[in-house]
Design a protein around this motif. Sequence first.
Motif, PDB file in Angstrom:
ATOM      1  N   THR A  18      -2.384   1.857   2.132  1.00 19.23           N
ATOM      2  CA  THR A  18      -1.145   1.239   1.667  1.00 19.23           C
ATOM      3  C   THR A  18      -0.398   2.185   0.744  1.00 19.23           C
ATOM      4  OG1 THR A  18      -2.494   0.096  -0.005  1.00 19.23           O
ATOM      5  CG2 THR A  18      -1.736  -1.205   1.874  1.00 19.23           C
ATOM      6  N   ALA A  59       4.830  -1.116   1.363  1.00 24.28           N
ATOM      7  CA  ALA A  59       4.395  -2.510   1.291  1.00 24.28           C
ATOM      8  C   ALA A  59       5.464  -3.400   0.677  1.00 24.28           C
ATOM      9  CB  ALA A  59       3.103  -2.610   0.491  1.00 24.28           C
ATOM     10  N   ILE A  66      -1.002  -8.269   4.449  1.00 28.39           N
ATOM     11  CA  ILE A  66      -1.770  -7.033   4.273  1.00 28.39           C
ATOM     12  C   ILE A  66      -3.264  -7.337   4.198  1.00 28.39           C
ATOM     13  CG2 ILE A  66      -2.250  -5.134   2.671  1.00 28.39           C
ATOM     14  CD1 ILE A  66       0.763  -5.110   2.042  1.00 28.39           C
ATOM     15  N   ASP A  87      -5.535   2.825  -1.375  1.00 30.72           N
ATOM     16  CA  ASP A  87      -4.256   2.354  -1.913  1.00 30.72           C
ATOM     17  C   ASP A  87      -3.639   3.495  -2.715  1.00 30.72           C
ATOM     18  OD1 ASP A  87      -2.165   0.628  -2.518  1.00 30.72           O
ATOM     19  OD2 ASP A  87      -3.174  -0.229  -4.261  1.00 30.72           O
TER      20      ASP A  87
END
Length: 349
Positions: free
Chosen positions: A67, A103, A143, A156
Amino acid sequence: MKSIYTLILLVLSQLTFSQSSFNFHGITIKRGTKQHFKIPISNGDNATFIPITVFCGAQKGPTLGITAGVHGYEYPPILAGQQLIKSINPKTLKGIVILVQIANLESFIGRSPYVNPKDGKNLNRIFPGNKNGSITEKIADFITKNVIAKSDYFLDMHAGDAPEDLMPYAAYYSNSTMPKVSNIGKNMAKALGFDYIIVFETDGKDYLKKEHPSLYCSAEAFKRGIPAVDIECGRLGLSEKEAINSIETGVLNLLNQLEMVDTSVNVKTNNSYQFISKRVSQESKHQGIFYPLKQSGDYVKQGMKIGTITDYFGNTIETIFAETNGVILFMLGTPPINKKDTIVVIGKV
């Protein structure tokens, strides 16, 4: 005759393998190809979408979820994701990479630090999300279910938001009850190639308890038993090329370490890691104007003067002293300051 039979079986197996694929959001992606998605998210009051790229490797292998743009003002991870569209070759990839390009698109488009301007919520504080919630809660829900839950490994990517002077580092989650997952995460963090590695010690943390929400994007992955790492690289909402390239290289290093690519051409080796498991955060006691005397990456000693706060007429109302020895991971890098704002985070090396 036997050799002909063996050859036929080999051809059939190759045909079967070449026809294998990966399904994402109702779309079939053939092996050795990539597919871009614009996932619509709406809760009736607001609507947005999530741009996602899925790389389906020519060979079978694990799934890495990534992400970027959970905070839309953190630009280096987002721009590194754009470069990864070209630098990850599905024809030489083993497995699947699900890359969330941005995102929190509304935060990005609206140049909004920390929160989605549509509902004022911080995406990295509401995982696993809510399918019936606000627009940000629905993003987290998608997600969680479609990226994190499908991943064998998770990354992330973050940077220093608009006011944050941040030192580059990698991080991983660790828990004494999950030694295998923790150790895999440690090796993943080392593969990212940064000089400093933060250890997120989670023993006793509420967000890993079943009855509590995970809150953080990568914490949701770790809570599910998925090795999880973070990148923090970039500062002050800037789009500096060095940070962008460091993130891209880190991801390629990680793919190599996970044996998802055949080549190590892009790997930057780094054998001198500094692990940090304890961090000290200091908050402001006043509202006013902040003057930093140090910056991220500086080493400080306990009692050292690291900044001052004045009122709006230049009178000093607070002097900031380091509360511990260590390296500055984060320093407030812009003048406005409010009471209880985090001024500095010091990592105890």
